[in-house]
Write a protein that holds these residues in place. Structure first.
Motif, PDB file in Angstrom:
ATOM      1  N   ASN A 168     -13.279 -22.982 -16.595  1.00  0.00           N
ATOM      2  CA  ASN A 168     -14.566 -23.718 -16.835  1.00  0.00           C
ATOM      3  C   ASN A 168     -14.974 -23.422 -18.174  1.00  0.00           C
ATOM      4  OD1 ASN A 168     -15.137 -24.157 -14.015  1.00  0.00           O
ATOM      5  ND2 ASN A 168     -15.458 -21.932 -13.405  1.00  0.00           N
ATOM      6  N   PRO A 169     -15.650 -24.282 -18.675  1.00  0.00           N
ATOM      7  CA  PRO A 169     -16.466 -24.142 -20.125  1.00  0.00           C
ATOM      8  C   PRO A 169     -17.204 -22.952 -20.353  1.00  0.00           C
ATOM      9  CG  PRO A 169     -17.511 -25.829 -18.959  1.00  0.00           C
ATOM     10  CD  PRO A 169     -16.441 -25.341 -17.832  1.00  0.00           C
ATOM     11  N   PRO A 170     -17.797 -22.632 -21.524  1.00  0.00           N
ATOM     12  CA  PRO A 170     -18.792 -21.351 -21.693  1.00  0.00           C
ATOM     13  C   PRO A 170     -19.847 -21.273 -21.025  1.00  0.00           C
ATOM     14  CG  PRO A 170     -17.624 -22.122 -23.782  1.00  0.00           C
ATOM     15  CD  PRO A 170     -17.376 -23.112 -22.688  1.00  0.00           C
ATOM     16  N   ALA A 171     -20.395 -22.554 -20.543  1.00  0.00           N
ATOM     17  CA  ALA A 171     -21.739 -22.720 -19.872  1.00  0.00           C
ATOM     18  C   ALA A 171     -21.591 -22.240 -18.500  1.00  0.00           C
ATOM     19  CB  ALA A 171     -22.607 -23.904 -20.274  1.00  0.00           C
ATOM     20  N   VAL A 172     -20.434 -22.132 -17.998  1.00  0.00           N
ATOM     21  CA  VAL A 172     -20.279 -21.919 -16.522  1.00  0.00           C
ATOM     22  C   VAL A 172     -19.541 -20.452 -16.346  1.00  0.00           C
ATOM     23  CG1 VAL A 172     -19.117 -23.000 -14.422  1.00  0.00           C
ATOM     24  CG2 VAL A 172     -19.922 -24.435 -15.986  1.00  0.00           C
ATOM     25  N   GLY A 173     -19.789 -19.739 -15.392  1.00  0.00           N
ATOM     26  CA  GLY A 173     -19.288 -18.511 -14.985  1.00  0.00           C
ATOM     27  C   GLY A 173     -20.162 -17.245 -15.079  1.00  0.00           C
ATOM     28  N   ASP A 174     -20.184 -16.599 -14.067  1.00  0.00           N
ATOM     29  CA  ASP A 174     -20.967 -15.289 -14.139  1.00  0.00           C
ATOM     30  C   ASP A 174     -20.184 -13.971 -14.715  1.00  0.00           C
ATOM     31  OD1 ASP A 174     -22.415 -12.920 -13.621  1.00  0.00           O
ATOM     32  OD2 ASP A 174     -22.990 -13.471 -11.578  1.00  0.00           O
ATOM     33  N   PRO A 175     -20.710 -13.520 -15.643  1.00  0.00           N
ATOM     34  CA  PRO A 175     -19.722 -12.337 -16.259  1.00  0.00           C
ATOM     35  C   PRO A 175     -19.382 -11.114 -15.194  1.00  0.00           C
ATOM     36  CG  PRO A 175     -21.601 -12.899 -17.721  1.00  0.00           C
ATOM     37  CD  PRO A 175     -21.888 -13.654 -16.476  1.00  0.00           C
ATOM     38  N   GLU A 176     -20.146 -11.071 -13.992  1.00  0.00           N
ATOM     39  CA  GLU A 176     -20.026 -10.424 -13.210  1.00  0.00           C
ATOM     40  C   GLU A 176     -18.901 -10.470 -12.203  1.00  0.00           C
ATOM     41  OE1 GLU A 176     -23.507  -9.422 -10.860  1.00  0.00           O
ATOM     42  OE2 GLU A 176     -24.727  -8.810 -12.746  1.00  0.00           O
ATOM     43  N   VAL A 187     -15.898 -11.909 -13.469  1.00  0.00           N
ATOM     44  CA  VAL A 187     -14.656 -12.138 -14.387  1.00  0.00           C
ATOM     45  C   VAL A 187     -13.603 -11.248 -13.577  1.00  0.00           C
ATOM     46  CG1 VAL A 187     -13.503 -11.284 -16.591  1.00  0.00           C
ATOM     47  CG2 VAL A 187     -16.108 -12.205 -16.582  1.00  0.00           C
ATOM     48  N   GLY A 188     -13.981 -10.307 -13.218  1.00  0.00           N
ATOM     49  CA  GLY A 188     -12.683  -9.439 -12.561  1.00  0.00           C
ATOM     50  C   GLY A 188     -12.207  -9.803 -11.357  1.00  0.00           C
ATOM     51  N   GLN A 189     -13.039 -10.588 -10.352  1.00  0.00           N
ATOM     52  CA  GLN A 189     -12.720 -11.347  -9.105  1.00  0.00           C
ATOM     53  C   GLN A 189     -12.068 -12.767  -9.330  1.00  0.00           C
ATOM     54  OE1 GLN A 189     -15.932 -12.282  -6.326  1.00  0.00           O
ATOM     55  NE2 GLN A 189     -14.551 -13.231  -4.977  1.00  0.00           N
ATOM     56  N   VAL A 224      -3.114 -13.867  -8.495  1.00  0.00           N
ATOM     57  CA  VAL A 224      -2.507 -14.015  -7.282  1.00  0.00           C
ATOM     58  C   VAL A 224      -1.841 -15.403  -6.929  1.00  0.00           C
ATOM     59  CG1 VAL A 224      -3.173 -14.266  -4.649  1.00  0.00           C
ATOM     60  CG2 VAL A 224      -3.861 -12.130  -6.013  1.00  0.00           C
ATOM     61  N   VAL A 225      -2.588 -16.518  -7.474  1.00  0.00           N
ATOM     62  CA  VAL A 225      -2.099 -17.734  -7.410  1.00  0.00           C
ATOM     63  C   VAL A 225      -0.923 -18.079  -8.046  1.00  0.00           C
ATOM     64  CG1 VAL A 225      -2.590 -20.418  -7.686  1.00  0.00           C
ATOM     65  CG2 VAL A 225      -4.236 -18.662  -6.449  1.00  0.00           C
ATOM     66  N   LEU A 226      -0.880 -17.486  -9.361  1.00  0.00           N
ATOM     67  CA  LEU A 226       0.332 -17.682 -10.193  1.00  0.00           C
ATOM     68  C   LEU A 226       1.299 -16.976  -9.745  1.00  0.00           C
ATOM     69  CD1 LEU A 226      -0.071 -17.055 -14.318  1.00  0.00           C
ATOM     70  CD2 LEU A 226       1.865 -16.072 -12.873  1.00  0.00           C
ATOM     71  N   LEU A 227       0.982 -15.659  -9.154  1.00  0.00           N
ATOM     72  CA  LEU A 227       2.363 -14.837  -8.452  1.00  0.00           C
ATOM     73  C   LEU A 227       2.845 -15.736  -7.200  1.00  0.00           C
ATOM     74  CD1 LEU A 227       1.166 -11.425  -8.859  1.00  0.00           C
ATOM     75  CD2 LEU A 227       2.943 -12.349 -10.246  1.00  0.00           C
ATOM     76  N   LEU A 278      -5.370 -21.332   1.884  1.00  0.00           N
ATOM     77  CA  LEU A 278      -5.464 -19.866   2.299  1.00  0.00           C
ATOM     78  C   LEU A 278      -6.228 -19.035   1.299  1.00  0.00           C
ATOM     79  CD1 LEU A 278      -2.394 -19.256   4.381  1.00  0.00           C
ATOM     80  CD2 LEU A 278      -4.517 -19.840   5.276  1.00  0.00           C
ATOM     81  N   VAL A 279      -5.800 -19.261  -0.041  1.00  0.00           N
ATOM     82  CA  VAL A 279      -6.317 -18.312  -1.031  1.00  0.00           C
ATOM     83  C   VAL A 279      -7.847 -18.643  -1.318  1.00  0.00           C
ATOM     84  CG1 VAL A 279      -5.989 -17.716  -3.671  1.00  0.00           C
ATOM     85  CG2 VAL A 279      -4.123 -17.973  -2.050  1.00  0.00           C
ATOM     86  N   PRO A 280      -8.631 -17.752  -1.397  1.00  0.00           N
ATOM     87  CA  PRO A 280     -10.173 -18.014  -1.803  1.00  0.00           C
ATOM     88  C   PRO A 280     -10.243 -18.846  -3.140  1.00  0.00           C
ATOM     89  CG  PRO A 280      -9.951 -15.838  -0.966  1.00  0.00           C
ATOM     90  CD  PRO A 280      -8.582 -16.408  -1.025  1.00  0.00           C
ATOM     91  N   GLY A 281     -11.046 -19.782  -3.208  1.00  0.00           N
ATOM     92  CA  GLY A 281     -11.672 -20.451  -4.419  1.00  0.00           C
ATOM     93  C   GLY A 281     -12.293 -19.646  -5.417  1.00  0.00           C
TER      94      GLY A 281
END
Length: 257
Positions: free
Chosen positions: A133-141, A143-145, A152-155, A199-202
């Motif tokens: 997502n670009p800088p204008a999208v995304g909640d800092p809280e 980030v960990g999730q 998980v998807v990469l693995l 199956l993996v959450p978005g």
């Protein structure tokens, strides 16, 4: 091939540097303009009483950003080169271990096949499930999730890339013809990829209403183009470096005969 492991590793590093530089160019020419458009959205949001900093960067005293945009661009380019080197080393190690099992004509073809597998499993699959997502999208809280879901998807993508060849080898050991093995490999890959996507959450982040859909997709496509450029350059340069070693031997073969 007449190459030691150290020689293959050095070629991986050279290919990784080339791939990182190519990705840095794409960042500068393609990704950066989209990021500036996203930062403009944050500027407008700030003027209307939003919570974001005026430039989307950490600020000191609410006035000037702690890190200039130019410094961030340079830092991103350096990071791209370092990532390219790291991926090049891993690429060389995997190639050395899997060379005889990789399909393709010569080492150049095998290198391109491995690069395609790497792009699909490490970059494309995570991008489809947890798109950037670009800088204008995304909640800092979150980030960990988001980071955990991406990992998980990469693995899982890497696991698919490892499981399908094992399946192919077992089919070959049973005497299955090549065409049937290829069909089974394709079906198994598609089924496993679909299972990961379903199956993996978005991503937990919602897209704010003030972010245009065109901006969101332009950023995601630009980010994917950067990764595709890195993998393509890595496969090309690594394969060409290996072919340079094999070419003199082929040229001398008729004389020796």
């Amino acid at each position: 091939m007449g190459l030691s492991f150290g020689s293959v590793l050095r070629r991986g590093v050279l290919a990784g540097v080339s791939a990182g530089l190519a990705a840095a160019v794409v960042i500068w020419l393609v990704v950066e303009p989209v990021i500036r458009r996203a930062l403009a959205v944050e500027d407008a949001r700030s003027l209307h009483g939003g919570q974001s900093a005026p430039t989307g960067l950490p600020t000191h005293g609410g006035e000037e950003p702690l890190v200039s945009r130019a410094a961030q661009v340079v830092g991103g380019a350096v990071t791209a080169v370092l990532v390219g080197v790291a991926v090049g080393v891993i690429f060389a190690v995997v190639f050395a271990r899997m060379r005889e099992r990789l399909p393709g004509r010569g080492d150049f073809g095998r290198s391109m096949v491995l690069a395609a597998i790497g792009f699909a499993s490490v970059s494309l699959l995570p991008a489809l499930k947890i798109p950037s997502n670009p800088p204008a999208v995304g909640d800092p809280e979150t980030v960990g999730q988001r980071t955990m879901l991406y990992a998980v998807v990469l693995l899982l993508g890497v696991a698919i890339a490892l499981l399908v060849p094992v399946l192919d080898q077992r089919l070959a050991a049973r005497g299955t013809v090549a065409s049937t093995r290829w069909a089974v490999d394709v079906v198994a890959t598609v089924v496993l990829v679909v299972l990961v996507l379903v199956l993996v959450p978005g991503s937990p982040d919602a897209v704010p209403a003030d972010v245009p859909a065109a901006l969101l997709w332009d950023f995601r496509l630009a980010s994917l183009a950067q990764l595709a450029t890195m993998w393509l350059t890595l496969g090309l340069v690594f394969g060409l470096l290996l072919e340079r070693v094999a070419a003199p031997k082929r040229a001398l073969a008729p004389v020796a005969a």
